[in-house]
Design a protein around this motif. Structure first.
Motif, PDB file in Angstrom:
ATOM      1  N   VAL A 218       0.816  -1.209   0.000  1.00  0.00           N
ATOM      2  CA  VAL A 218       0.000   0.000   0.000  1.00  0.00           C
ATOM      3  C   VAL A 218       0.853   1.264   0.000  1.00  0.00           C
ATOM      4  O   VAL A 218       0.586   2.220  -0.734  1.00  0.00           O
ATOM      5  CB  VAL A 218      -0.980  -0.012   1.191  1.00  0.00           C
ATOM      6  CG1 VAL A 218      -1.668   1.346   1.341  1.00  0.00           C
ATOM      7  CG2 VAL A 218      -2.026  -1.102   1.001  1.00  0.00           C
ATOM      8  N   SER A 219       1.888   1.303   0.826  1.00  0.00           N
ATOM      9  CA  SER A 219       2.735   2.488   0.902  1.00  0.00           C
ATOM     10  C   SER A 219       3.387   2.788  -0.440  1.00  0.00           C
ATOM     11  O   SER A 219       3.421   3.941  -0.903  1.00  0.00           O
ATOM     12  CB  SER A 219       3.801   2.314   1.980  1.00  0.00           C
ATOM     13  OG  SER A 219       4.622   3.466   2.074  1.00  0.00           O
ATOM     14  N   ALA A 220       3.917   1.759  -1.090  1.00  0.00           N
ATOM     15  CA  ALA A 220       4.565   1.945  -2.394  1.00  0.00           C
ATOM     16  C   ALA A 220       3.555   2.413  -3.434  1.00  0.00           C
ATOM     17  O   ALA A 220       3.869   3.254  -4.286  1.00  0.00           O
ATOM     18  CB  ALA A 220       5.230   0.644  -2.836  1.00  0.00           C
ATOM     19  N   ALA A 221       2.345   1.877  -3.366  1.00  0.00           N
ATOM     20  CA  ALA A 221       1.300   2.294  -4.308  1.00  0.00           C
ATOM     21  C   ALA A 221       0.982   3.772  -4.124  1.00  0.00           C
ATOM     22  O   ALA A 221       0.832   4.518  -5.097  1.00  0.00           O
ATOM     23  CB  ALA A 221       0.053   1.446  -4.110  1.00  0.00           C
ATOM     24  N   ALA A 222       0.883   4.192  -2.860  1.00  0.00           N
ATOM     25  CA  ALA A 222       0.609   5.603  -2.584  1.00  0.00           C
ATOM     26  C   ALA A 222       1.755   6.483  -3.070  1.00  0.00           C
ATOM     27  O   ALA A 222       1.529   7.534  -3.690  1.00  0.00           O
ATOM     28  CB  ALA A 222       0.374   5.805  -1.091  1.00  0.00           C
ATOM     29  N   ASN A 223       2.977   6.052  -2.821  1.00  0.00           N
ATOM     30  CA  ASN A 223       4.141   6.829  -3.262  1.00  0.00           C
ATOM     31  C   ASN A 223       4.218   6.945  -4.779  1.00  0.00           C
ATOM     32  O   ASN A 223       4.726   7.944  -5.309  1.00  0.00           O
ATOM     33  CB  ASN A 223       5.426   6.197  -2.730  1.00  0.00           C
ATOM     34  CG  ASN A 223       5.801   6.711  -1.352  1.00  0.00           C
ATOM     35  OD1 ASN A 223       6.021   7.900  -1.159  1.00  0.00           O
ATOM     36  ND2 ASN A 223       5.847   5.807  -0.374  1.00  0.00           N
ATOM     37  N   SER A 224       3.718   5.941  -5.488  1.00  0.00           N
ATOM     38  CA  SER A 224       3.752   5.977  -6.951  1.00  0.00           C
ATOM     39  C   SER A 224       2.850   7.066  -7.522  1.00  0.00           C
ATOM     40  O   SER A 224       2.993   7.440  -8.688  1.00  0.00           O
ATOM     41  CB  SER A 224       3.341   4.616  -7.528  1.00  0.00           C
ATOM     42  OG  SER A 224       1.937   4.400  -7.399  1.00  0.00           O
ATOM     43  N   LEU A 225       1.940   7.588  -6.698  1.00  0.00           N
ATOM     44  CA  LEU A 225       1.025   8.631  -7.151  1.00  0.00           C
ATOM     45  C   LEU A 225       1.541  10.041  -6.848  1.00  0.00           C
ATOM     46  O   LEU A 225       0.945  11.022  -7.277  1.00  0.00           O
ATOM     47  CB  LEU A 225      -0.349   8.444  -6.493  1.00  0.00           C
ATOM     48  CG  LEU A 225      -1.106   7.175  -6.903  1.00  0.00           C
ATOM     49  CD1 LEU A 225      -2.384   7.034  -6.069  1.00  0.00           C
ATOM     50  CD2 LEU A 225      -1.439   7.185  -8.383  1.00  0.00           C
ATOM     51  N   VAL A 226       2.628  10.138  -6.118  1.00  0.00           N
ATOM     52  CA  VAL A 226       3.196  11.453  -5.791  1.00  0.00           C
ATOM     53  C   VAL A 226       3.639  12.141  -7.076  1.00  0.00           C
ATOM     54  O   VAL A 226       4.368  11.567  -7.893  1.00  0.00           O
ATOM     55  CB  VAL A 226       4.380  11.324  -4.817  1.00  0.00           C
ATOM     56  CG1 VAL A 226       5.049  12.682  -4.600  1.00  0.00           C
ATOM     57  CG2 VAL A 226       3.913  10.744  -3.493  1.00  0.00           C
TER      58      VAL A 226
END
Length: 315
Positions: A218-226
């Protein structure tokens, strides 16, 4: 930053490491019938926990009023469909009187497990039970499964996002979405409801999708949207909601407004939502279970219910 205020946490919840476990609770001391209920819950997070408690409160009240007793066997699938299937099969082997299936994967597994038995299944927190293959139709489910859907309109959720961004001198051109493609409920919201809502509101918005198959992703997925999203929206996805604090952290660090689809997420860090009260969803499913056990109603002819969505915007 000018929109830092709207990103302030309104509450905090420690993440719970989901482990498969069994909890047994017996309630009642009357002379009526005794019921054994299996609760198959997909993951431990505030929304599904509220649905479970709502179910138990409604069914317990009805059974006690009838002079009976009820025992709950609660198991957590820890976000694994294979666990959900094993739990459902164990409930069948134990000869429970009814299975309460919380969330789509558990409802799918339970519906399959009770084939060729007379054990009814009442689900809750399932977005589209027809698309998920759990029931034949909303009005006439067929088989031995019925329940309460958490299907919520996406249009007012989009309108809320735009209203809050506009109030903070921001615009919405790119909407980030984090979800698990293995959850049918999430795929329906993201691939069907979201495009329909964008079209109905005549919006020009690009949707940036990020997939998390596990809570650890989840964290990596969120970071991919930055840098790719003006705001992030999380549907009623169990994987992402279970690790919601990871999304909150990324959004706060990068000043990205975060929105979601169930009210419990607001207390965990979402700016706001037009969402659902999962306790009410669970309570309605408990009332349906009572009608099946106490009144002899047939789940095959009991229409699937929906719950109202409520605007929650903390100030």
């Amino acid at each position: 930053m000018k929109n830092k205020r709207i990103l302030k946490l309104v509450g905090s919840v420690c993440m719970v490491v989901a482990l498969t476990l069994t909890l047994v609770f017996a309630v009642g001391c009357g002379d009526g019938d005794a019921y054994k209920i299996g609760i198959n819950q997909y993951a431990i997070h505030p929304a599904l926990d509220a649905a479970r408690e709502g179910f138990k409160d409604a069914l317990t009240a009805a059974v006690l009023a009838a002079g009976g007793t009820v025992t709950y066997i609660e198991q957590d699938a820890a976000g694994e469909p294979s666990n959900a299937a094993t739990i459902a099969q164990s409930f069948v082997a134990q000869g429970v009187d009814l299975i309460c299936a919380i969330a789509t994967p558990c409802a799918q597994a339970s519906a399959l497990a009770v084939n060729q038995t007379d054990i009814p299944v009442v689900f809750n927190s399932v977005t589209n039970p027809v698309v998920a293959g759990i029931v034949d139709a909303w009005e006439v489910p067929g088989g031995q499964v019925t329940g309460v859907s958490d299907l919520a309109p996406v249009e007012p959720q989009l309108e809320l996002i735009i209203d809050i961004l506009t109030a903070n001198n921001l615009t919405l051109e790119k909407l980030g979405v984090i979800y698990n493609t293995a959850e049918d409920n999430s795929v329906y919201q993201v691939d069907v409801q979201l495009p329909e809502a964008i079209a109905a509101l005549e919006l020009t918005i690009d949707v940036e999708k990020a997939v998390a198959h596990t809570t650890g992703e989840v964290s990596a997925a969120a970071n991919s949207l930055v840098g790719k999203a003006d705001a992030i929206w999380v549907p009623t996805d169990n994987t992402v909601v279970e690790a919601f604090e990871a999304v909150v952290s990324v959004c706060e660090d990068n000043n990205i407004p975060l929105f979601a689809a169930d009210v419990a997420t607001v207390e965990r860090g979402a700016v706001g939502c037009w969402g659902l009260d999962y306790y009410d969803i669970g309570y309605a499913s408990g009332e349906m279970a009572a009608e099946i056990l106490l009144d002899g109603k047939n789940p095959a002819t009991m229409p699937v219910q929906t719950a109202p969505a409520d605007l929650l915007y903390p100030v």
